[in-house]
Design a protein around this motif. Structure first.
Motif, PDB file in Angstrom:
ATOM      1  N   ALA A  97      20.714 -13.062  -8.495  1.00 18.08           N
ATOM      2  CA  ALA A  97      19.776 -13.220  -9.608  1.00 18.08           C
ATOM      3  C   ALA A  97      18.348 -13.415  -9.101  1.00 18.08           C
ATOM      4  CB  ALA A  97      20.198 -14.402 -10.473  1.00 18.08           C
ATOM      5  N   ILE A  98      18.181 -14.230  -8.092  1.00 14.03           N
ATOM      6  CA  ILE A  98      16.840 -14.481  -7.548  1.00 14.03           C
ATOM      7  C   ILE A  98      16.279 -13.214  -6.905  1.00 14.03           C
ATOM      8  CG2 ILE A  98      15.581 -15.767  -5.767  1.00 14.03           C
ATOM      9  CD1 ILE A  98      17.470 -18.143  -6.458  1.00 14.03           C
ATOM     10  N   VAL A  99      17.122 -12.469  -6.208  1.00 19.04           N
ATOM     11  CA  VAL A  99      16.673 -11.215  -5.587  1.00 19.04           C
ATOM     12  C   VAL A  99      16.260 -10.212  -6.657  1.00 19.04           C
ATOM     13  CG1 VAL A  99      17.462  -9.225  -4.246  1.00 19.04           C
ATOM     14  CG2 VAL A  99      17.961 -11.531  -3.441  1.00 19.04           C
ATOM     15  N   LEU A 100      17.032 -10.117  -7.738  1.00 17.47           N
ATOM     16  CA  LEU A 100      16.678  -9.208  -8.830  1.00 17.47           C
ATOM     17  C   LEU A 100      15.363  -9.593  -9.483  1.00 17.47           C
ATOM     18  CD1 LEU A 100      20.077  -8.539 -10.631  1.00 17.47           C
ATOM     19  CD2 LEU A 100      18.575  -6.854  -9.590  1.00 17.47           C
ATOM     20  N   ILE A 101      15.166 -10.880  -9.713  1.00 15.26           N
ATOM     21  CA  ILE A 101      13.912 -11.332 -10.319  1.00 15.26           C
ATOM     22  C   ILE A 101      12.731 -11.033  -9.397  1.00 15.26           C
ATOM     23  CG2 ILE A 101      12.618 -13.375 -11.068  1.00 15.26           C
ATOM     24  CD1 ILE A 101      15.326 -14.485 -12.080  1.00 15.26           C
ATOM     25  N   ALA A 102      12.890 -11.313  -8.109  1.00 14.37           N
ATOM     26  CA  ALA A 102      11.812 -11.037  -7.154  1.00 14.37           C
ATOM     27  C   ALA A 102      11.513  -9.544  -7.078  1.00 14.37           C
ATOM     28  CB  ALA A 102      12.182 -11.587  -5.783  1.00 14.37           C
ATOM     29  N   ALA A 103      12.558  -8.715  -7.054  1.00 12.78           N
ATOM     30  CA  ALA A 103      12.354  -7.265  -6.998  1.00 12.78           C
ATOM     31  C   ALA A 103      11.663  -6.767  -8.267  1.00 12.78           C
ATOM     32  CB  ALA A 103      13.686  -6.558  -6.808  1.00 12.78           C
ATOM     33  N   GLY A 104      12.040  -7.312  -9.410  1.00  8.95           N
ATOM     34  CA  GLY A 104      11.401  -6.920 -10.660  1.00  8.95           C
ATOM     35  C   GLY A 104       9.934  -7.288 -10.703  1.00  8.95           C
ATOM     36  N   LYS A 117       5.117  11.487   4.508  1.00  7.93           N
ATOM     37  CA  LYS A 117       4.899  10.245   3.786  1.00  7.93           C
ATOM     38  C   LYS A 117       5.399  10.439   2.355  1.00  7.93           C
ATOM     39  CE  LYS A 117       1.525   6.703   2.817  1.00  7.93           C
ATOM     40  NZ  LYS A 117       0.149   6.266   2.953  1.00  7.93           N
ATOM     41  N   GLU A 118       6.384   9.660   1.983  1.00 12.11           N
ATOM     42  CA  GLU A 118       6.987   9.741   0.660  1.00 12.11           C
ATOM     43  C   GLU A 118       6.523   8.543  -0.176  1.00 12.11           C
ATOM     44  OE1 GLU A 118       9.199  12.114  -0.400  1.00 12.11           O
ATOM     45  OE2 GLU A 118       9.182  13.176   1.518  1.00 12.11           O
ATOM     46  N   THR A 119       6.276   8.773  -1.448  1.00 14.84           N
ATOM     47  CA  THR A 119       5.886   7.711  -2.372  1.00 14.84           C
ATOM     48  C   THR A 119       6.887   7.671  -3.521  1.00 14.84           C
ATOM     49  OG1 THR A 119       3.556   8.029  -1.844  1.00 14.84           O
ATOM     50  CG2 THR A 119       4.054   6.843  -3.859  1.00 14.84           C
ATOM     51  N   VAL A 120       7.378   6.481  -3.822  1.00 17.11           N
ATOM     52  CA  VAL A 120       8.322   6.284  -4.908  1.00 17.11           C
ATOM     53  C   VAL A 120       7.650   5.424  -5.975  1.00 17.11           C
ATOM     54  CG1 VAL A 120      10.562   5.329  -5.557  1.00 17.11           C
ATOM     55  CG2 VAL A 120      10.270   6.406  -3.321  1.00 17.11           C
ATOM     56  N   ASN A 121       7.580   5.954  -7.189  1.00 19.02           N
ATOM     57  CA  ASN A 121       7.018   5.201  -8.308  1.00 19.02           C
ATOM     58  C   ASN A 121       8.124   4.377  -8.962  1.00 19.02           C
ATOM     59  OD1 ASN A 121       4.389   6.233  -8.076  1.00 19.02           O
ATOM     60  ND2 ASN A 121       5.008   8.100  -9.120  1.00 19.02           N
ATOM     61  N   VAL A 122       7.846   3.103  -9.187  1.00 16.38           N
ATOM     62  CA  VAL A 122       8.814   2.216  -9.836  1.00 16.38           C
ATOM     63  C   VAL A 122       8.458   2.143 -11.319  1.00 16.38           C
ATOM     64  CG1 VAL A 122       9.769  -0.109  -9.902  1.00 16.38           C
ATOM     65  CG2 VAL A 122       9.045   0.866  -7.722  1.00 16.38           C
ATOM     66  N   PRO A 123       9.358   2.612 -12.193  1.00 11.10           N
ATOM     67  CA  PRO A 123       9.059   2.558 -13.630  1.00 11.10           C
ATOM     68  C   PRO A 123       8.970   1.115 -14.135  1.00 11.10           C
ATOM     69  CG  PRO A 123      10.996   3.927 -13.197  1.00 11.10           C
ATOM     70  CD  PRO A 123      10.631   3.248 -11.920  1.00 11.10           C
ATOM     71  N   VAL A 124       8.152   0.923 -15.149  1.00 14.83           N
ATOM     72  CA  VAL A 124       7.971  -0.409 -15.723  1.00 14.83           C
ATOM     73  C   VAL A 124       9.296  -0.928 -16.279  1.00 14.83           C
ATOM     74  CG1 VAL A 124       6.803  -1.711 -17.535  1.00 14.83           C
ATOM     75  CG2 VAL A 124       5.537  -0.034 -16.216  1.00 14.83           C
ATOM     76  N   TRP A 125      10.074  -0.042 -16.916  1.00 20.61           N
ATOM     77  CA  TRP A 125      11.337  -0.477 -17.506  1.00 20.61           C
ATOM     78  C   TRP A 125      12.311  -0.984 -16.444  1.00 20.61           C
ATOM     79  CZ3 TRP A 125      15.660   1.902 -15.791  1.00 20.61           C
ATOM     80  CH2 TRP A 125      15.542   3.193 -15.265  1.00 20.61           C
ATOM     81  N   ALA A 126      12.232  -0.430 -15.218  1.00 21.66           N
ATOM     82  CA  ALA A 126      13.126  -0.890 -14.150  1.00 21.66           C
ATOM     83  C   ALA A 126      12.747  -2.306 -13.705  1.00 21.66           C
ATOM     84  CB  ALA A 126      13.074   0.069 -12.968  1.00 21.66           C
ATOM     85  N   GLY A 127      11.446  -2.587 -13.604  1.00 22.43           N
ATOM     86  CA  GLY A 127      11.000  -3.921 -13.232  1.00 22.43           C
ATOM     87  C   GLY A 127      11.361  -4.959 -14.277  1.00 22.43           C
ATOM     88  N   VAL A 128      11.120  -4.623 -15.541  1.00 24.62           N
ATOM     89  CA  VAL A 128      11.451  -5.547 -16.624  1.00 24.62           C
ATOM     90  C   VAL A 128      12.965  -5.736 -16.710  1.00 24.62           C
ATOM     91  CG1 VAL A 128      11.378  -5.867 -19.133  1.00 24.62           C
ATOM     92  CG2 VAL A 128       9.357  -5.035 -17.921  1.00 24.62           C
ATOM     93  N   GLY A 129      13.711  -4.647 -16.550  1.00 23.67           N
ATOM     94  CA  GLY A 129      15.169  -4.734 -16.598  1.00 23.67           C
ATOM     95  C   GLY A 129      15.734  -5.614 -15.497  1.00 23.67           C
ATOM     96  N   ALA A 130      15.173  -5.500 -14.294  1.00 26.41           N
ATOM     97  CA  ALA A 130      15.642  -6.337 -13.183  1.00 26.41           C
ATOM     98  C   ALA A 130      15.373  -7.812 -13.463  1.00 26.41           C
ATOM     99  CB  ALA A 130      14.966  -5.909 -11.876  1.00 26.41           C
ATOM    100  N   ILE A 131      14.211  -8.108 -14.038  1.00 27.24           N
ATOM    101  CA  ILE A 131      13.890  -9.503 -14.365  1.00 27.24           C
ATOM    102  C   ILE A 131      14.833 -10.035 -15.438  1.00 27.24           C
ATOM    103  CG2 ILE A 131      12.120 -11.012 -15.379  1.00 27.24           C
ATOM    104  CD1 ILE A 131      10.033  -9.187 -14.018  1.00 27.24           C
ATOM    105  N   VAL A 132      15.097  -9.241 -16.463  1.00 28.14           N
ATOM    106  CA  VAL A 132      15.975  -9.677 -17.559  1.00 28.14           C
ATOM    107  C   VAL A 132      17.404  -9.888 -17.055  1.00 28.14           C
ATOM    108  CG1 VAL A 132      17.016  -8.920 -19.735  1.00 28.14           C
ATOM    109  CG2 VAL A 132      14.558  -8.663 -19.375  1.00 28.14           C
ATOM    110  N   ILE A 133      17.899  -8.944 -16.260  1.00 26.35           N
ATOM    111  CA  ILE A 133      19.265  -9.078 -15.737  1.00 26.35           C
ATOM    112  C   ILE A 133      19.358 -10.279 -14.799  1.00 26.35           C
ATOM    113  CG2 ILE A 133      20.996  -7.981 -14.251  1.00 26.35           C
ATOM    114  CD1 ILE A 133      20.076  -5.300 -15.470  1.00 26.35           C
ATOM    115  N   GLY A 134      18.351 -10.485 -13.950  1.00 22.51           N
ATOM    116  CA  GLY A 134      18.342 -11.642 -13.056  1.00 22.51           C
ATOM    117  C   GLY A 134      18.317 -12.953 -13.815  1.00 22.51           C
ATOM    118  N   ALA A 135      17.506 -13.015 -14.863  1.00 24.87           N
ATOM    119  CA  ALA A 135      17.457 -14.233 -15.670  1.00 24.87           C
ATOM    120  C   ALA A 135      18.788 -14.466 -16.382  1.00 24.87           C
ATOM    121  CB  ALA A 135      16.317 -14.143 -16.687  1.00 24.87           C
ATOM    122  N   GLY A 136      19.393 -13.392 -16.867  1.00 21.51           N
ATOM    123  CA  GLY A 136      20.699 -13.515 -17.503  1.00 21.51           C
ATOM    124  C   GLY A 136      21.760 -14.020 -16.536  1.00 21.51           C
TER     125      GLY A 136
END
Length: 73
Positions: A8-15, A45-64
């Motif tokens: 949960a803490i790792v998911l919140i930090a990643a989000g 050199k590769e660039t990966v864009n992190v969608p906003v929904w993925a960050g918010v989802g990780a925080i919500v799942i981690g908090a849950g």
């Protein structure tokens, strides 16, 4: 500390990091050809864009997970 709380803490930090930075880059080395003792390689050199929904989802799942893990223990 239980594995559920650690996840949960790792998911919140990643989000939070995903929301703060939005993207990350890494260098990928590819070996194109090897002719005798000479080896040709390229670094891309590769660039990966992190969608906003993925960050918010990780925080919500981690908090849950923190809430559910706290009630079980």
């Amino acid at each position: 500390m239980s594995p559920t709380k650690i996840i949960a803490i790792v998911l919140i930090a990643a989000g939070v990091l995903g929301l703060a930075y939005g993207k990350f880059s890494y260098t990928k080395e590819t070996h194109d050809a090897k002719v005798g003792p000479i080896e040709f390689s390229m670094k891309d050199k590769e660039t990966v864009n992190v969608p906003v929904w993925a960050g918010v989802g990780a925080i919500v799942i981690g908090a849950g997970l923190l809430l559910v893990g706290g009630r079980r223990a």
